[in-house]
Scaffold this motif. Sequence first.
Motif, PDB file in Angstrom:
ATOM      1  N   PRO A  59       0.804  -1.219   0.000  1.00 35.82           N
ATOM      2  CA  PRO A  59       0.000   0.000   0.000  1.00 35.82           C
ATOM      3  C   PRO A  59       0.839   1.272   0.000  1.00 35.82           C
ATOM      4  CG  PRO A  59      -0.871  -1.584   1.576  1.00 35.82           C
ATOM      5  CD  PRO A  59       0.446  -2.126   1.119  1.00 35.82           C
ATOM      6  N   ALA A  60       1.986   1.254   0.687  1.00 33.07           N
ATOM      7  CA  ALA A  60       2.820   2.453   0.744  1.00 33.07           C
ATOM      8  C   ALA A  60       3.308   2.838  -0.648  1.00 33.07           C
ATOM      9  CB  ALA A  60       4.006   2.228   1.679  1.00 33.07           C
ATOM     10  N   ARG A  61       3.716   1.855  -1.433  1.00 38.29           N
ATOM     11  CA  ARG A  61       4.198   2.156  -2.779  1.00 38.29           C
ATOM     12  C   ARG A  61       3.052   2.646  -3.668  1.00 38.29           C
ATOM     13  NH1 ARG A  61       6.940   4.910  -5.835  1.00 38.29           N
ATOM     14  NH2 ARG A  61       6.898   4.256  -8.006  1.00 38.29           N
ATOM     15  N   LEU A  62       1.859   2.066  -3.497  1.00 41.78           N
ATOM     16  CA  LEU A  62       0.718   2.527  -4.286  1.00 41.78           C
ATOM     17  C   LEU A  62       0.399   3.990  -3.979  1.00 41.78           C
ATOM     18  CD1 LEU A  62      -1.848  -0.421  -4.352  1.00 41.78           C
ATOM     19  CD2 LEU A  62      -0.418   0.430  -6.211  1.00 41.78           C
ATOM     20  N   GLU A 108       2.934  10.465  -7.507  1.00 43.54           N
ATOM     21  CA  GLU A 108       3.787  10.664  -8.685  1.00 43.54           C
ATOM     22  C   GLU A 108       2.941  10.884  -9.943  1.00 43.54           C
ATOM     23  OE1 GLU A 108       6.172   7.125  -8.562  1.00 43.54           O
ATOM     24  OE2 GLU A 108       6.962   7.661  -6.579  1.00 43.54           O
ATOM     25  N   HIS A 109       1.868  10.112 -10.081  1.00 46.45           N
ATOM     26  CA  HIS A 109       0.992  10.288 -11.238  1.00 46.45           C
ATOM     27  C   HIS A 109       0.276  11.642 -11.184  1.00 46.45           C
ATOM     28  CE1 HIS A 109       1.091   5.760 -11.926  1.00 46.45           C
ATOM     29  NE2 HIS A 109       1.453   6.292 -13.071  1.00 46.45           N
ATOM     30  N   HIS A 163      11.940   5.705 -12.345  1.00 48.18           N
ATOM     31  CA  HIS A 163      13.104   5.341 -11.530  1.00 48.18           C
ATOM     32  C   HIS A 163      12.666   4.697 -10.218  1.00 48.18           C
ATOM     33  CE1 HIS A 163      17.093   5.544  -9.743  1.00 48.18           C
ATOM     34  NE2 HIS A 163      16.558   6.178  -8.700  1.00 48.18           N
ATOM     35  N   LYS A 164      11.693   5.310  -9.558  1.00 50.68           N
ATOM     36  CA  LYS A 164      11.225   4.765  -8.277  1.00 50.68           C
ATOM     37  C   LYS A 164      10.525   3.420  -8.473  1.00 50.68           C
ATOM     38  CE  LYS A 164      10.787   9.121  -5.753  1.00 50.68           C
ATOM     39  NZ  LYS A 164       9.870  10.028  -5.009  1.00 50.68           N
ATOM     40  N   HIS A 213      11.645  -0.129  -6.805  1.00 55.38           N
ATOM     41  CA  HIS A 213      10.710  -0.946  -6.030  1.00 55.38           C
ATOM     42  C   HIS A 213      10.677  -2.376  -6.556  1.00 55.38           C
ATOM     43  CE1 HIS A 213       7.267  -2.202  -3.723  1.00 55.38           C
ATOM     44  NE2 HIS A 213       6.612  -2.495  -4.818  1.00 55.38           N
ATOM     45  N   PHE A 214      10.632  -2.539  -7.876  1.00 55.82           N
ATOM     46  CA  PHE A 214      10.634  -3.885  -8.427  1.00 55.82           C
ATOM     47  C   PHE A 214      11.884  -4.647  -7.998  1.00 55.82           C
ATOM     48  CE2 PHE A 214      12.409  -6.820 -11.489  1.00 55.82           C
ATOM     49  CZ  PHE A 214      11.416  -7.788 -11.523  1.00 55.82           C
ATOM     50  N   ASN A 215      13.040  -4.021  -8.093  1.00 55.58           N
ATOM     51  CA  ASN A 215      14.279  -4.716  -7.748  1.00 55.58           C
ATOM     52  C   ASN A 215      14.281  -5.139  -6.287  1.00 55.58           C
ATOM     53  OD1 ASN A 215      15.429  -4.579 -10.307  1.00 55.58           O
ATOM     54  ND2 ASN A 215      16.325  -2.564  -9.942  1.00 55.58           N
ATOM     55  N   THR A 216      13.720  -4.308  -5.403  1.00 58.28           N
ATOM     56  CA  THR A 216      13.630  -4.668  -3.986  1.00 58.28           C
ATOM     57  C   THR A 216      12.717  -5.869  -3.790  1.00 58.28           C
ATOM     58  OG1 THR A 216      14.018  -2.385  -3.281  1.00 58.28           O
ATOM     59  CG2 THR A 216      12.959  -3.855  -1.689  1.00 58.28           C
ATOM     60  N   VAL A 217      11.539  -5.831  -4.406  1.00 51.67           N
ATOM     61  CA  VAL A 217      10.584  -6.938  -4.282  1.00 51.67           C
ATOM     62  C   VAL A 217      11.154  -8.211  -4.887  1.00 51.67           C
ATOM     63  CG1 VAL A 217       8.332  -7.779  -5.032  1.00 51.67           C
ATOM     64  CG2 VAL A 217       8.566  -5.441  -4.211  1.00 51.67           C
ATOM     65  N   HIS A 218      11.806  -8.078  -6.029  1.00 51.84           N
ATOM     66  CA  HIS A 218      12.373  -9.244  -6.709  1.00 51.84           C
ATOM     67  C   HIS A 218      13.392  -9.945  -5.816  1.00 51.84           C
ATOM     68  CE1 HIS A 218      15.021 -11.116  -9.942  1.00 51.84           C
ATOM     69  NE2 HIS A 218      13.848 -11.656 -10.132  1.00 51.84           N
ATOM     70  N   GLN A 219      14.256  -9.189  -5.157  1.00 54.06           N
ATOM     71  CA  GLN A 219      15.251  -9.785  -4.276  1.00 54.06           C
ATOM     72  C   GLN A 219      14.603 -10.479  -3.082  1.00 54.06           C
ATOM     73  OE1 GLN A 219      18.543 -10.201  -4.784  1.00 54.06           O
ATOM     74  NE2 GLN A 219      18.050  -9.382  -6.820  1.00 54.06           N
TER      75      GLN A 219
END
Length: 223
Positions: free
Chosen positions: A169-172, A178-179, A203-204, A208-214
């Motif tokens: 939820p925080a990222r959403l 941003e939008h 960029h953000k 976020h994807f790279n953090t979740v992916h790891q």
Amino acid sequence: MRASDRAYAMLREDIVEWRLPPGTVLGEVEQSQRLGISRTPLREALGRLTADGLAAAHNGRGVVVTPISAETVGALFELRQALECQAASLAANRRDPAVFRGLRTDFDAAAARLDADPEEDPARQGYYALVARLDSAIDAAAANPYLTQALGNVRLHLARVRRLAKDNPARLRETASEHATIAGAIAAGDPSMAAAATAVHLHKSLEHFNTVHQLLIREDLFS
């Protein structure tokens, strides 16, 4: 609707929504039975998914759902930045200000709803629909059919990646802000600011994807 078109639409939705996750074998017998069609239209549908990059032939195992890795997403975002920043810049020059002022207001309201009910699925679904409205408004304002066509394929893959953020939820809430900034810059007719705001958002999102992916790799939920 032709059987092959129906199969393609259903399989594409299942892949984007992670009902068919990366690495899933799309066996002809199993899928034709599941979808209630013969194998000939299924092969046509699988061919279209392969052309989209959502599926691929794999080591004699037939067709499988393509993986999502940090490398493939990085390449996707490189293309996405070039296309979306240009689209936002063009939209700022050619926009109807009222359309984008309204979108900014809607994103501000969406952020408030996500704040109030961060776990409420209808709020999330409404937010994704709002993002689609912004994409459509930018496409219409940019008025470049070749750019719109290129963005269509990028957004198809992005939809799969975006689902990884829906439980955060925080990222959403951050993306809603941003939008809103992007919509506001376009409404103001500022192409440089619109492109810069889009670049910051991308960029953000990639970070976020790279953090979740790891995290998923460490939990052995992602290959």
